[in-house]
Design an enzyme around this catalytic site. Sequence first.
Site, PDB file in Angstrom:
ATOM      1  N   GLY A  88       0.839  -1.206   0.000  1.00  0.00           N
ATOM      2  CA  GLY A  88       0.000   0.000   0.000  1.00  0.00           C
ATOM      3  C   GLY A  88       0.862   1.239   0.000  1.00  0.00           C
ATOM      4  N   ARG A  91       4.263   5.926   1.724  1.00  0.00           N
ATOM      5  CA  ARG A  91       4.810   7.292   1.764  1.00  0.00           C
ATOM      6  C   ARG A  91       4.234   8.117   0.620  1.00  0.00           C
ATOM      7  NH1 ARG A  91      10.752   6.114  -0.777  1.00  0.00           N
ATOM      8  NH2 ARG A  91       9.959   4.449  -2.063  1.00  0.00           N
ATOM      9  N   LYS A 111       4.206  12.458  -2.785  1.00  0.00           N
ATOM     10  CA  LYS A 111       5.123  11.402  -2.339  1.00  0.00           C
ATOM     11  C   LYS A 111       6.010  11.990  -1.252  1.00  0.00           C
ATOM     12  CE  LYS A 111       8.071   7.856  -4.376  1.00  0.00           C
ATOM     13  NZ  LYS A 111       8.710   7.387  -5.600  1.00  0.00           N
ATOM     14  N   ASP A 123       8.581   6.112   7.850  1.00  0.00           N
ATOM     15  CA  ASP A 123       8.215   7.475   8.271  1.00  0.00           C
ATOM     16  C   ASP A 123       7.317   8.195   7.272  1.00  0.00           C
ATOM     17  OD1 ASP A 123       9.984   7.873   6.240  1.00  0.00           O
ATOM     18  OD2 ASP A 123      11.469   8.983   7.424  1.00  0.00           O
ATOM     19  N   ASP A 250       4.469  -4.481  -7.583  1.00  0.00           N
ATOM     20  CA  ASP A 250       3.802  -3.270  -7.077  1.00  0.00           C
ATOM     21  C   ASP A 250       4.369  -2.024  -7.756  1.00  0.00           C
ATOM     22  OD1 ASP A 250       6.017  -4.286  -5.403  1.00  0.00           O
ATOM     23  OD2 ASP A 250       5.880  -2.345  -4.431  1.00  0.00           O
TER      24      ASP A 250
HETATM   25  P1  AMP Z   1       9.119   0.997  -3.230  1.00  0.00           P
HETATM   26  O1  AMP Z   1      10.360   0.202  -2.988  1.00  0.00           O
HETATM   27  O2  AMP Z   1       9.371   2.449  -3.368  1.00  0.00           O
HETATM   28  O3  AMP Z   1       8.309   0.448  -4.348  1.00  0.00           O
HETATM   29  O4  AMP Z   1       8.232   0.844  -1.909  1.00  0.00           O
HETATM   30  C1  AMP Z   1       7.791  -0.413  -1.442  1.00  0.00           C
HETATM   31  C2  AMP Z   1       6.793  -0.239  -0.334  1.00  0.00           C
HETATM   32  O5  AMP Z   1       7.409   0.367   0.823  1.00  0.00           O
HETATM   33  C3  AMP Z   1       5.623   0.653  -0.682  1.00  0.00           C
HETATM   34  O6  AMP Z   1       4.467   0.100  -0.103  1.00  0.00           O
HETATM   35  C4  AMP Z   1       5.982   1.970  -0.066  1.00  0.00           C
HETATM   36  O7  AMP Z   1       4.854   2.751   0.231  1.00  0.00           O
HETATM   37  C5  AMP Z   1       6.716   1.541   1.192  1.00  0.00           C
HETATM   38  N1  AMP Z   1       7.677   2.552   1.633  1.00  0.00           N
HETATM   39  C6  AMP Z   1       8.833   2.907   1.040  1.00  0.00           C
HETATM   40  N2  AMP Z   1       9.449   3.897   1.718  1.00  0.00           N
HETATM   41  C7  AMP Z   1       8.673   4.190   2.774  1.00  0.00           C
HETATM   42  C8  AMP Z   1       8.758   5.146   3.841  1.00  0.00           C
HETATM   43  N3  AMP Z   1       9.774   6.003   3.966  1.00  0.00           N
HETATM   44  N4  AMP Z   1       7.759   5.162   4.750  1.00  0.00           N
HETATM   45  C9  AMP Z   1       6.723   4.307   4.651  1.00  0.00           C
HETATM   46  N5  AMP Z   1       6.580   3.408   3.666  1.00  0.00           N
HETATM   47  C10 AMP Z   1       7.541   3.342   2.722  1.00  0.00           C
HETATM   48 MG    MG Z   2       6.711   1.262  -5.234  1.00  0.00          MG
END
Ligand code: AMP
Ligand code: MG
Length: 482
Positions: A88, A91, A111, A123, A250
């Site tokens: 989900g 961030r 974002k 965070d 995702d």
């Molecule tokens: P990503 O690697 O950018 O595709 O992110 C994978 C998952 O981790 C997604 O569900 C993001 O929303 C979550 N996520 C990544 N960075 C953060 C963050 N700083 N705080 C909360 N959730 C994060």
């Molecule tokens: Mg992502």
Amino acid sequence: MTAIIQFDNSYGRLPELFYARQQPTSVAAPQLIRVNRPLARVLGIDPGWLSSEAGCLMLAGNSVPDGADPLATVYAGHQFGSYNPKLGDGRALLVGEVIARNGERYDLQLKGAGPTPYSRGGDGRAPLGPVLREFIVSEAMYALGIPTTRALAAATSGEPVFRERALPGAVLTRVASSHIRVGTFQFFSGLGKIEPLRQLAEYVIDRHYPASRAAGNPVQALLHAVIRRQAQLIASWQLVGFIHGVMNTDNMLVCGETVDYGPCAFMDAFSADAVFSSIDHGGRYAYKNQPAIAQWNLACLAQSLLPLLHADLEHALELVESALKEFELVFQDAYTRGFGAKLGLEAVRHDDATLFSDFLVLLNREQDDFTLAFRRLGDLAAPESQGKQVGELFEFSSAYRPWLERWRRRCANDLRPALERQQTMHAVNPAFIPRNHLVEEVIRAAIADKELGPFHLLVEVLTNPFSYRSDYSSYAITPRQD
Ligand code: AMP
Ligand code: MG
């Protein structure tokens, strides 16, 4: 002044299972870094307002505009091959959907605007470096003509973000045709509830693939349409040497736009094995693996759709199999037409594939720059032309002589005036790409020197990737030439 943004929030009208309503969390001292004025105009948002104090507050998440309905969407996903049933927007927040001046619907997403119920201990914030990288690379992809999410704005938060060390925080405003992912389908399939899965499929058909509605089996038509768009997208990545870096399910949008510019990069010297993510130890998302990984991700989508495809599982599996086969056909077709254009050929013949792959082998052996080599080839297509050429930056070594001779003979059999050949080649072989060393340099200047000028300049140079200018030669060189 009040913001006048035409919101129409269709995702928020889906059942609550699809998202969690969530307001952004204010930041201490927001300051605008950049507003993408042309994109604002497309969206029907006054760029002057967006650049004002009130606009900045909205872009940082400190205020919510009238008509917005902020929410975090839920999805699942395979990350480096391991399934996570609940991810989900951790961030990111969907502020709302904007109806643009062309009538198209776009997601407006912040974002780095604070935690959501899906933050899983994170965070919900974004450091300045990745925000600048996403701005630069996504807008460069757009200028290259590759379907992508876009960057409407970036703002600093005036707050630190704690990673291995404290970093300046920032918020990116991202625009996408939608942020519905392969992982969104996986989430509902994983719940084992057919009704929400059907609602999602209906929603995606209405929003992105309305022509599928008329088919005998609209879900089958939807699957084919998503597969076709992804096959074309991945072919366009391969043809410019773009490596996504984290092709998790995702991070694959069903609308067919490139999303999630994390550890992505364009290759400099050609290597099919190139990998850019420091956590991708096995090279799962290497350049050469991108088509197969895309197909693997699409198999996950197909699997999620099984109960909607046909009541009889055997039959549904047959439909999936034939849909996935289409990936290879469409990818090969797009890739073949694409490399034909890169070589300046009007009509591609069977044996041109070897001409192309032999060129790549040479590039790899000589450790030559993918982008400059193709650009230089275009220069050579019309030696008498007066246009700005990259010969000052790159010249083929004698190792290329036999190959160049083959290519010239092949061009002689391809009826097209030399100047026209050059123009068509220069229209597909960019001179300027967001090279990693340039991106790193502007991020360093922004963080260490608090200097954003280099970022703005780089963004501007990359808006015209196909027109070489020698006064911008420092943006075209490979890192080896530094
Ligand atoms: P990503 O690697 O950018 O595709 O992110 C994978 C998952 O981790 C997604 O569900 C993001 O929303 C979550 N996520 C990544 N960075 C953060 C963050 N700083 N705080 C909360 N959730 C994060
Ligand atoms: Mg992502």
